[in-house]
Design a protein around this motif. Structure first.
Motif, PDB file in Angstrom:
ATOM      1  N   ILE A  39      -5.795  -0.303   6.197  1.00  0.00           N
ATOM      2  CA  ILE A  39      -4.876   0.527   5.411  1.00  0.00           C
ATOM      3  C   ILE A  39      -5.458   1.926   5.322  1.00  0.00           C
ATOM      4  O   ILE A  39      -6.634   2.102   5.002  1.00  0.00           O
ATOM      5  N   THR A  40      -4.640   2.932   5.605  1.00  0.00           N
ATOM      6  CA  THR A  40      -5.114   4.308   5.513  1.00  0.00           C
ATOM      7  C   THR A  40      -4.021   5.215   4.960  1.00  0.00           C
ATOM      8  O   THR A  40      -2.906   5.202   5.466  1.00  0.00           O
ATOM      9  N   PRO A  41      -4.296   5.974   3.883  1.00  0.00           N
ATOM     10  CA  PRO A  41      -5.502   5.882   3.070  1.00  0.00           C
ATOM     11  C   PRO A  41      -5.465   4.657   2.166  1.00  0.00           C
ATOM     12  O   PRO A  41      -4.394   4.196   1.777  1.00  0.00           O
ATOM     13  N   ALA A  42      -6.641   4.135   1.821  1.00  0.00           N
ATOM     14  CA  ALA A  42      -6.765   2.998   0.919  1.00  0.00           C
ATOM     15  C   ALA A  42      -7.464   3.446  -0.366  1.00  0.00           C
ATOM     16  O   ALA A  42      -8.068   4.517  -0.421  1.00  0.00           O
ATOM     17  N   HIS A  43      -7.375   2.613  -1.408  1.00  0.00           N
ATOM     18  CA  HIS A  43      -8.098   2.841  -2.665  1.00  0.00           C
ATOM     19  C   HIS A  43      -7.761   4.198  -3.280  1.00  0.00           C
ATOM     20  O   HIS A  43      -8.644   4.890  -3.795  1.00  0.00           O
ATOM     21  N   ALA A  48      -8.795  -7.916   6.738  1.00  0.00           N
ATOM     22  CA  ALA A  48      -8.110  -7.031   7.681  1.00  0.00           C
ATOM     23  C   ALA A  48      -7.041  -7.778   8.471  1.00  0.00           C
ATOM     24  O   ALA A  48      -5.920  -7.285   8.661  1.00  0.00           O
ATOM     25  N   ILE A  49      -7.367  -8.976   8.924  1.00  0.00           N
ATOM     26  CA  ILE A  49      -6.390  -9.776   9.665  1.00  0.00           C
ATOM     27  C   ILE A  49      -5.210 -10.143   8.770  1.00  0.00           C
ATOM     28  O   ILE A  49      -4.045 -10.079   9.186  1.00  0.00           O
ATOM     29  N   ALA A  50      -5.492 -10.518   7.516  1.00  0.00           N
ATOM     30  CA  ALA A  50      -4.430 -10.903   6.593  1.00  0.00           C
ATOM     31  C   ALA A  50      -3.470  -9.754   6.335  1.00  0.00           C
ATOM     32  O   ALA A  50      -2.247  -9.955   6.242  1.00  0.00           O
ATOM     33  N   VAL A  51      -3.979  -8.523   6.214  1.00  0.00           N
ATOM     34  CA  VAL A  51      -3.118  -7.363   6.007  1.00  0.00           C
ATOM     35  C   VAL A  51      -2.184  -7.165   7.195  1.00  0.00           C
ATOM     36  O   VAL A  51      -0.965  -6.962   7.034  1.00  0.00           O
ATOM     37  N   VAL A  52      -2.720  -7.221   8.390  1.00  0.00           N
ATOM     38  CA  VAL A  52      -1.897  -7.047   9.595  1.00  0.00           C
ATOM     39  C   VAL A  52      -0.848  -8.151   9.685  1.00  0.00           C
ATOM     40  O   VAL A  52       0.326  -7.898  10.009  1.00  0.00           O
ATOM     41  N   ARG A  53      -1.241  -9.374   9.380  1.00  0.00           N
ATOM     42  CA  ARG A  53      -0.294 -10.488   9.419  1.00  0.00           C
ATOM     43  C   ARG A  53       0.813 -10.319   8.380  1.00  0.00           C
ATOM     44  O   ARG A  53       1.964 -10.705   8.611  1.00  0.00           O
ATOM     45  N   ALA A  54       0.479  -9.720   7.245  1.00  0.00           N
ATOM     46  CA  ALA A  54       1.488  -9.510   6.196  1.00  0.00           C
ATOM     47  C   ALA A  54       2.651  -8.668   6.702  1.00  0.00           C
ATOM     48  O   ALA A  54       3.820  -8.983   6.443  1.00  0.00           O
ATOM     49  N   VAL A  55       2.352  -7.589   7.421  1.00  0.00           N
ATOM     50  CA  VAL A  55       3.434  -6.724   7.887  1.00  0.00           C
ATOM     51  C   VAL A  55       4.092  -7.275   9.146  1.00  0.00           C
ATOM     52  O   VAL A  55       5.293  -7.058   9.372  1.00  0.00           O
ATOM     53  N   ARG A  56       3.357  -8.003   9.951  1.00  0.00           N
ATOM     54  CA  ARG A  56       3.973  -8.594  11.147  1.00  0.00           C
ATOM     55  C   ARG A  56       4.946  -9.718  10.798  1.00  0.00           C
ATOM     56  O   ARG A  56       5.897  -9.973  11.525  1.00  0.00           O
ATOM     57  N   ALA A  57       4.702 -10.388   9.679  1.00  0.00           N
ATOM     58  CA  ALA A  57       5.582 -11.479   9.259  1.00  0.00           C
ATOM     59  C   ALA A  57       6.730 -10.997   8.389  1.00  0.00           C
ATOM     60  O   ALA A  57       7.666 -11.765   8.126  1.00  0.00           O
ATOM     61  N   ALA A  58       6.698  -9.744   7.939  1.00  0.00           N
ATOM     62  CA  ALA A  58       7.721  -9.239   7.023  1.00  0.00           C
ATOM     63  C   ALA A  58       9.060  -9.039   7.735  1.00  0.00           C
ATOM     64  O   ALA A  58       9.123  -8.824   8.947  1.00  0.00           O
ATOM     65  N   ALA A 115       0.809  -1.218   0.000  1.00  0.00           N
ATOM     66  CA  ALA A 115       0.000   0.000   0.000  1.00  0.00           C
ATOM     67  C   ALA A 115       0.841   1.266   0.000  1.00  0.00           C
ATOM     68  O   ALA A 115       1.912   1.327   0.603  1.00  0.00           O
ATOM     69  N   MET A 116       0.314   2.298  -0.642  1.00  0.00           N
ATOM     70  CA  MET A 116       0.901   3.630  -0.506  1.00  0.00           C
ATOM     71  C   MET A 116       0.737   4.136   0.919  1.00  0.00           C
ATOM     72  O   MET A 116       1.606   4.806   1.464  1.00  0.00           O
ATOM     73  N   GLY A 117      -0.391   3.800   1.543  1.00  0.00           N
ATOM     74  CA  GLY A 117      -0.689   4.275   2.888  1.00  0.00           C
ATOM     75  C   GLY A 117      -0.068   3.421   3.974  1.00  0.00           C
ATOM     76  O   GLY A 117       0.761   2.538   3.721  1.00  0.00           O
ATOM     77  N   ASP A 118      -0.488   3.673   5.198  1.00  0.00           N
ATOM     78  CA  ASP A 118      -0.008   2.956   6.375  1.00  0.00           C
ATOM     79  C   ASP A 118      -0.904   1.762   6.674  1.00  0.00           C
ATOM     80  O   ASP A 118      -2.077   1.733   6.279  1.00  0.00           O
ATOM     81  N   VAL A 119      -0.374   0.805   7.410  1.00  0.00           N
ATOM     82  CA  VAL A 119      -1.174  -0.302   7.928  1.00  0.00           C
ATOM     83  C   VAL A 119      -1.539  -0.003   9.373  1.00  0.00           C
ATOM     84  O   VAL A 119      -0.691   0.371  10.187  1.00  0.00           O
ATOM     85  N   VAL A 120      -2.830  -0.169   9.663  1.00  0.00           N
ATOM     86  CA  VAL A 120      -3.383   0.130  10.981  1.00  0.00           C
ATOM     87  C   VAL A 120      -3.911  -1.165  11.592  1.00  0.00           C
ATOM     88  O   VAL A 120      -4.539  -1.973  10.898  1.00  0.00           O
ATOM     89  N   ASP A 126     -13.876  -3.697   2.530  1.00  0.00           N
ATOM     90  CA  ASP A 126     -14.005  -3.051   3.842  1.00  0.00           C
ATOM     91  C   ASP A 126     -12.821  -3.425   4.728  1.00  0.00           C
ATOM     92  O   ASP A 126     -12.378  -2.620   5.561  1.00  0.00           O
ATOM     93  N   GLY A 127     -12.308  -4.639   4.546  1.00  0.00           N
ATOM     94  CA  GLY A 127     -11.141  -5.063   5.325  1.00  0.00           C
ATOM     95  C   GLY A 127      -9.901  -4.272   4.977  1.00  0.00           C
ATOM     96  O   GLY A 127      -9.078  -3.973   5.862  1.00  0.00           O
ATOM     97  N   LEU A 128      -9.733  -3.917   3.695  1.00  0.00           N
ATOM     98  CA  LEU A 128      -8.610  -3.049   3.330  1.00  0.00           C
ATOM     99  C   LEU A 128      -8.782  -1.669   3.956  1.00  0.00           C
ATOM    100  O   LEU A 128      -7.824  -1.081   4.460  1.00  0.00           O
ATOM    101  N   ALA A 129     -10.009  -1.144   3.919  1.00  0.00           N
ATOM    102  CA  ALA A 129     -10.244   0.195   4.458  1.00  0.00           C
ATOM    103  C   ALA A 129     -10.030   0.251   5.967  1.00  0.00           C
ATOM    104  O   ALA A 129      -9.643   1.290   6.509  1.00  0.00           O
ATOM    105  N   ARG A 130     -10.267  -0.865   6.657  1.00  0.00           N
ATOM    106  CA  ARG A 130     -10.054  -0.900   8.111  1.00  0.00           C
ATOM    107  C   ARG A 130      -8.576  -0.983   8.474  1.00  0.00           C
ATOM    108  O   ARG A 130      -8.174  -0.521   9.542  1.00  0.00           O
TER     109      ARG A 130
END
Length: 335
Positions: A268-272, A306-316, A191-196, A262-266
Motif C-alpha cells: 500500500i502506498t502511501p501507508a500509515h 502483503a499477499i493478503a492485501v493483493v488478494r483482497a483487491v483481486r477478489a473484490a 486504504a487511502m493509498g493505492d495497492v501495489v 512491513d507487509g502493508l508498506a510493501r
C-alpha cells in the motif's frame, strides 16, 4: 450484492492450527465484520501505525500489562460504531464457556479494530453485537471467503483524489510456511493509498484518472505536486490479524505485529497516513510447540500480509449504491 469471485488459492489464516475465522456481511448495504477465533486462547500483540485508529482493548495487549491470552479479534466496518461487534463476540464466547477466569466470572478477551466504510449506502446501517455474534457462529477452520465480504464488504481503495475516483477494496487472506512454522494473515484493505503488487512494483488498484478507466498512481502524483482533491478525516484504514503456531511471549507477539506492518508498506502506498487507522494484531497459538525464531517469523508475517492485501483487491467486485459506482480492479482497462 454480487458475490466475490474466486482467486487462486495461496493459503489462509486458518492454516494456523487453533485459528478459526468467520464473516458476517450485511445484506442492507455493503458492510460487515470478520472474527478471528482462538478458542484455546492465544498470546496476543498489536501495533497501531495509522494516525486515525478505531480500536478496543489494545492497551491490554501491551507486554507490560497483565492479560496474556486473547480468545478472538474482531475486525469491523462501520467506523467507531462497529466496535459494538466485539461485544457480540464476547457474549457468544461466554456461552461457549470460553474466557479468562476472574473470580466468579469468565471474561472473553476480544480486542477489535474498525475501518470507515460509511460512503456506501445508509450510514445508519453498521455492524452491531448481533453482527459480531453471527460472525462467530459462521467461523470455522476452513479458508474464509475473500473480497467484498465481512469487514471488507464496504472497503474502498484510493480515495485521496475523491471517493468518486476510488476502486473497490475488500478482505484477503494468505499463509506462509517455512522452517517448520506457519504464519497466516487476514487483512481488510480500505486504504487511502493505492495497492501495489510487491512482486512487480506496479499499482494494481487505487485512485483513477478522470477517465475512470485508468489508474493515476497516487504516490507519483503527490511527488509531482498534484494536490489532493479531497481530504476526509479518518475515512480509510486497513486492519488485520497475523497468527502463527510458534510459541510466543507477549513481547514477541507485539514485535510480530510491528514486523507485519512491513507487509502493508510493501503493498500500500502511501501507508500509515494521518487519514488511516492502520492496525495489525498478532496471535501465537503455540500449537507447534516450538519457540519463536523471530527473524524468520517477522519475514513470514510481512510476506503473508502483503499477499493478503493483493488478494483482497483481486477478489473484490464493483459496487453501485445510491448513485455512486465504484469499479473493482478487474473492471479497469489494464494493469
Amino acid at each position: 450484492m454480487t458475490s466475490s469471485p474466486k482467486v487462486a488459492p495461496q493459503g489462509a489464516i486458518t492454516d494456523v492450527p487453533g485459528i478459526e475465522a468467520g464473516h458476517f456481511t450485511d445484506s442492507r448495504r455493503p458492510t460487515g465484520c470478520t472474527v478471528v477465533l482462538a478458542r484455546e486462547g492465544a498470546v496476543g500483540g498489536v501495533d497501531v501505525r495509522g494516525a486515525a485508529p478505531g480500536t478496543r482493548e489494545t492497551d491490554l495487549l501491551s507486554p507490560s500489562n497483565l492479560v496474556e491470552r486473547v480468545h478472538a479479534v474482531m475486525l469491523s466496518g462501520g467506523s467507531a460504531w462497529g466496535l459494538d461487534a466485539a461485544g457480540g463476540a464476547m457474549q457468544w464466547l461466554e456461552e461457549q464457556g470460553i474466557g479468562l477466569e476472574v473470580g466468579p466470572a469468565r471474561i472473553p478477551i476480544v480486542p477489535a479494530a474498525v475501518l470507515f466504510d460509511l460512503y456506501l449506502g445508509d450510514a445508519r446501517v453498521r455492524p452491531d453485537s448481533g453482527a459480531g455474534r453471527a460472525a462467530c457462529e459462521a467461523a470455522s477452520s476452513q479458508a474464509p471467503a475473500e473480497g467484498c465480504v465481512g469487514a471488507g464488504a464496504g472497503a474502498l481503495i484510493g480515495k485521496l483524489y475523491g471517493v468518486e475516483r476510488a476502486v473497490k477494496g475488500g478482505i484477503g487472506t494468505a499463509s506462509v510456511r517455512a522452517g517448520g512454522f506457519t504464519v497466516g494473515a487476514i487483512v481488510a484493505c480500505n486504504a487511502m493509498g493505492d495497492v501495489v503488487d510487491p512482486e512487480t512494483g506496479k499499482v494494481i488498484a487505487g485512485a483513477r484518472r478522470e477517465d475512470g478507466r485508468t489508474l493515476m498512481d497516487t504516490r507519483r502524483s503527490l511527488l509531482a505536486g498534484e494536490p489532493p482533491l479531497r481530504l476526509v478525516q479518518a475515512a480509510n484504514t486497513s486492519i488485520g490479524v497475523v497468527a502463527t503456531d510458534a510459541v510466543l511471549t507477549k513481547a514477541q507477539a507485539s514485535r510480530l505485529a510491528t514486523a507485519a506492518h512491513d507487509g502493508l508498506a510493501r503493498s500500500i502506498t502511501p501507508a500509515h497516513t494521518m487519514l488511516d487507522g492502520d492496525t495489525l494484531f498478532a496471535l501465537g497459538t503455540g500449537a507447534s510447540g516450538r519457540p519463536a525464531e523471530m527473524v524468520l517469523l517477522a519475514t513470514m508475517a510481512a510476506e503473508a500480509v502483503a499477499i493478503a492485501v493483493v488478494r483482497a483487491v483481486r477478489a473484490a467486485t464493483g459496487v453501485s449504491v445510491g448513485g455512486l459506482h465504484v469499479p473493482a480492479m478487474r473492471d479497469l482497462a489494464g494493469p
